[in-house]
Design a protein around this motif. Structure first.
Motif, PDB file in Angstrom:
ATOM      1  N   MET A   1       0.839  -1.186   0.000  1.00  0.00           N
ATOM      2  CA  MET A   1       0.000   0.000   0.000  1.00  0.00           C
ATOM      3  C   MET A   1       0.881   1.245   0.000  1.00  0.00           C
ATOM      4  O   MET A   1       1.962   1.229   0.565  1.00  0.00           O
ATOM      5  CB  MET A   1      -0.898   0.017   1.233  1.00  0.00           C
ATOM      6  N   ARG A   2       0.362   2.277  -0.594  1.00  0.00           N
ATOM      7  CA  ARG A   2       1.057   3.559  -0.660  1.00  0.00           C
ATOM      8  C   ARG A   2       0.103   4.658  -0.226  1.00  0.00           C
ATOM      9  O   ARG A   2      -1.100   4.560  -0.430  1.00  0.00           O
ATOM     10  CB  ARG A   2       1.519   3.849  -2.077  1.00  0.00           C
ATOM     11  N   LEU A   3       0.668   5.700   0.332  1.00  0.00           N
ATOM     12  CA  LEU A   3      -0.108   6.862   0.733  1.00  0.00           C
ATOM     13  C   LEU A   3       0.301   8.013  -0.182  1.00  0.00           C
ATOM     14  O   LEU A   3       1.465   8.421  -0.194  1.00  0.00           O
ATOM     15  CB  LEU A   3       0.186   7.183   2.200  1.00  0.00           C
ATOM     16  N   ILE A   4      -0.662   8.513  -0.971  1.00  0.00           N
ATOM     17  CA  ILE A   4      -0.397   9.545  -1.976  1.00  0.00           C
ATOM     18  C   ILE A   4      -0.990  10.880  -1.533  1.00  0.00           C
ATOM     19  O   ILE A   4      -2.153  10.950  -1.140  1.00  0.00           O
ATOM     20  CB  ILE A   4      -1.036   9.170  -3.337  1.00  0.00           C
ATOM     21  N   HIS A   5      -0.186  11.935  -1.625  1.00  0.00           N
ATOM     22  CA  HIS A   5      -0.627  13.297  -1.304  1.00  0.00           C
ATOM     23  C   HIS A   5      -0.812  14.064  -2.608  1.00  0.00           C
ATOM     24  O   HIS A   5       0.057  14.049  -3.476  1.00  0.00           O
ATOM     25  CB  HIS A   5       0.428  13.986  -0.433  1.00  0.00           C
ATOM     26  N   ARG A   6      -1.961  14.718  -2.734  1.00  0.00           N
ATOM     27  CA  ARG A   6      -2.219  15.602  -3.870  1.00  0.00           C
ATOM     28  C   ARG A   6      -2.516  16.992  -3.322  1.00  0.00           C
ATOM     29  O   ARG A   6      -3.486  17.174  -2.595  1.00  0.00           O
ATOM     30  CB  ARG A   6      -3.392  15.089  -4.698  1.00  0.00           C
ATOM     31  N   SER A   7      -1.687  17.931  -3.713  1.00  0.00           N
ATOM     32  CA  SER A   7      -1.856  19.299  -3.254  1.00  0.00           C
ATOM     33  C   SER A   7      -3.063  19.932  -3.925  1.00  0.00           C
ATOM     34  O   SER A   7      -3.336  19.680  -5.102  1.00  0.00           O
ATOM     35  CB  SER A   7      -0.601  20.104  -3.575  1.00  0.00           C
ATOM     36  N   ALA A  26       4.179   7.806   1.821  1.00  0.00           N
ATOM     37  CA  ALA A  26       4.688   6.575   2.435  1.00  0.00           C
ATOM     38  C   ALA A  26       4.470   5.388   1.508  1.00  0.00           C
ATOM     39  O   ALA A  26       3.434   5.282   0.862  1.00  0.00           O
ATOM     40  CB  ALA A  26       3.990   6.327   3.768  1.00  0.00           C
ATOM     41  N   ASP A  27       5.473   4.509   1.462  1.00  0.00           N
ATOM     42  CA  ASP A  27       5.374   3.253   0.716  1.00  0.00           C
ATOM     43  C   ASP A  27       5.116   2.069   1.631  1.00  0.00           C
ATOM     44  O   ASP A  27       4.727   1.005   1.172  1.00  0.00           O
ATOM     45  CB  ASP A  27       6.675   2.977  -0.053  1.00  0.00           C
ATOM     46  N   ASP A  28       5.386   2.237   2.909  1.00  0.00           N
ATOM     47  CA  ASP A  28       5.217   1.177   3.907  1.00  0.00           C
ATOM     48  C   ASP A  28       4.076   1.607   4.831  1.00  0.00           C
ATOM     49  O   ASP A  28       4.275   2.421   5.732  1.00  0.00           O
ATOM     50  CB  ASP A  28       6.526   1.010   4.681  1.00  0.00           C
ATOM     51  N   VAL A  29       2.869   1.083   4.591  1.00  0.00           N
ATOM     52  CA  VAL A  29       1.680   1.542   5.303  1.00  0.00           C
ATOM     53  C   VAL A  29       1.045   0.393   6.070  1.00  0.00           C
ATOM     54  O   VAL A  29       0.808  -0.679   5.518  1.00  0.00           O
ATOM     55  CB  VAL A  29       0.640   2.124   4.310  1.00  0.00           C
ATOM     56  N   ASP A  30       0.786   0.628   7.348  1.00  0.00           N
ATOM     57  CA  ASP A  30       0.020  -0.302   8.176  1.00  0.00           C
ATOM     58  C   ASP A  30      -1.325   0.341   8.487  1.00  0.00           C
ATOM     59  O   ASP A  30      -1.401   1.553   8.706  1.00  0.00           O
ATOM     60  CB  ASP A  30       0.728  -0.605   9.505  1.00  0.00           C
ATOM     61  N   SER A 121      -5.577  16.553  -0.657  1.00  0.00           N
ATOM     62  CA  SER A 121      -6.135  15.208  -0.507  1.00  0.00           C
ATOM     63  C   SER A 121      -5.021  14.211  -0.241  1.00  0.00           C
ATOM     64  O   SER A 121      -3.882  14.389  -0.694  1.00  0.00           O
ATOM     65  CB  SER A 121      -6.942  14.793  -1.746  1.00  0.00           C
ATOM     66  N   VAL A 122      -5.352  13.179   0.512  1.00  0.00           N
ATOM     67  CA  VAL A 122      -4.439  12.076   0.801  1.00  0.00           C
ATOM     68  C   VAL A 122      -5.226  10.802   0.565  1.00  0.00           C
ATOM     69  O   VAL A 122      -6.326  10.651   1.074  1.00  0.00           O
ATOM     70  CB  VAL A 122      -3.889  12.145   2.251  1.00  0.00           C
ATOM     71  N   GLU A 123      -4.631   9.888  -0.221  1.00  0.00           N
ATOM     72  CA  GLU A 123      -5.331   8.666  -0.604  1.00  0.00           C
ATOM     73  C   GLU A 123      -4.453   7.453  -0.332  1.00  0.00           C
ATOM     74  O   GLU A 123      -3.268   7.455  -0.647  1.00  0.00           O
ATOM     75  CB  GLU A 123      -5.665   8.732  -2.093  1.00  0.00           C
ATOM     76  N   LEU A 124      -5.067   6.422   0.223  1.00  0.00           N
ATOM     77  CA  LEU A 124      -4.410   5.134   0.435  1.00  0.00           C
ATOM     78  C   LEU A 124      -4.652   4.287  -0.811  1.00  0.00           C
ATOM     79  O   LEU A 124      -5.792   4.004  -1.143  1.00  0.00           O
ATOM     80  CB  LEU A 124      -4.958   4.452   1.679  1.00  0.00           C
ATOM     81  N   VAL A 125      -3.583   3.939  -1.510  1.00  0.00           N
ATOM     82  CA  VAL A 125      -3.677   3.162  -2.745  1.00  0.00           C
ATOM     83  C   VAL A 125      -3.140   1.775  -2.487  1.00  0.00           C
ATOM     84  O   VAL A 125      -2.008   1.628  -2.018  1.00  0.00           O
ATOM     85  CB  VAL A 125      -2.880   3.852  -3.881  1.00  0.00           C
ATOM     86  N   GLU A 126      -3.952   0.765  -2.807  1.00  0.00           N
ATOM     87  CA  GLU A 126      -3.531  -0.624  -2.548  1.00  0.00           C
ATOM     88  C   GLU A 126      -2.849  -1.234  -3.749  1.00  0.00           C
ATOM     89  O   GLU A 126      -2.951  -0.836  -4.842  1.00  0.00           O
ATOM     90  CB  GLU A 126      -4.744  -1.437  -2.146  1.00  0.00           C
TER      91      GLU A 126
END
Length: 126
Positions: A1-7, A26-30, A121-126
């Motif tokens: 999973m990755r956490l992506i930030h979009r300004s 982040a590339d390492d997401v729990d 926005s912040v999105e959790l991408v699997e």
């Protein structure tokens, strides 16, 4: 999973002048998805990797608080409602407190959320 930030700000250097700035937080997401993992959070850890995030998801948006009891390092906390940032705060080791309205709360190493602002926005991408 990755956490992506979009300004929410427009990236003037992108080919599309309406394109928002985007980068990986982040590339390492729990995901703290059990009562025990939510209660423990980052307590009793000595550190976390630079590309790490701990995500807390909730059913509805409400006032959510964080404490730094037994966390010996600073973190950046990001409160989200439906993926939109409502608050960002750096919490100090051991004594930091923070609260905001959220259906998702993200904990990151201190400095990882530099540049993340309410309205982004912040999105959790699997």
């Amino acid at each position: 999973m990755r956490l992506i930030h979009r300004s929410a700000a427009i990236d003037p250097e992108a080919g599309d002048p309406t394109a928002p700035r985007e980068h990986v937080l982040a590339d390492d997401v729990d995901v703290a998805d059990s009562l025990l993992s939510r209660t423990r959070g980052l307590m009793f850890r000595r550190s976390v990797p630079d590309d790490y995030a701990l995500v807390f998801r909730f059913e509805t948006a409400d006032s959510r608080s964080l404490h730094m009891l037994f966390v010996p390092f600073a973190i950046d906390a990001v409160w989200l409602v439906e993926g939109e940032v409502t608050k960002v705060k750096r919490l100090r080791p051991w004594v930091g407190l923070g609260w905001g309205t959220a259906d998702t709360v993200v904990e990151l190493p201190a400095g990882a959320a530099d540049g993340v602002e309410p309205g982004d926005s912040v999105e959790l991408v699997e």
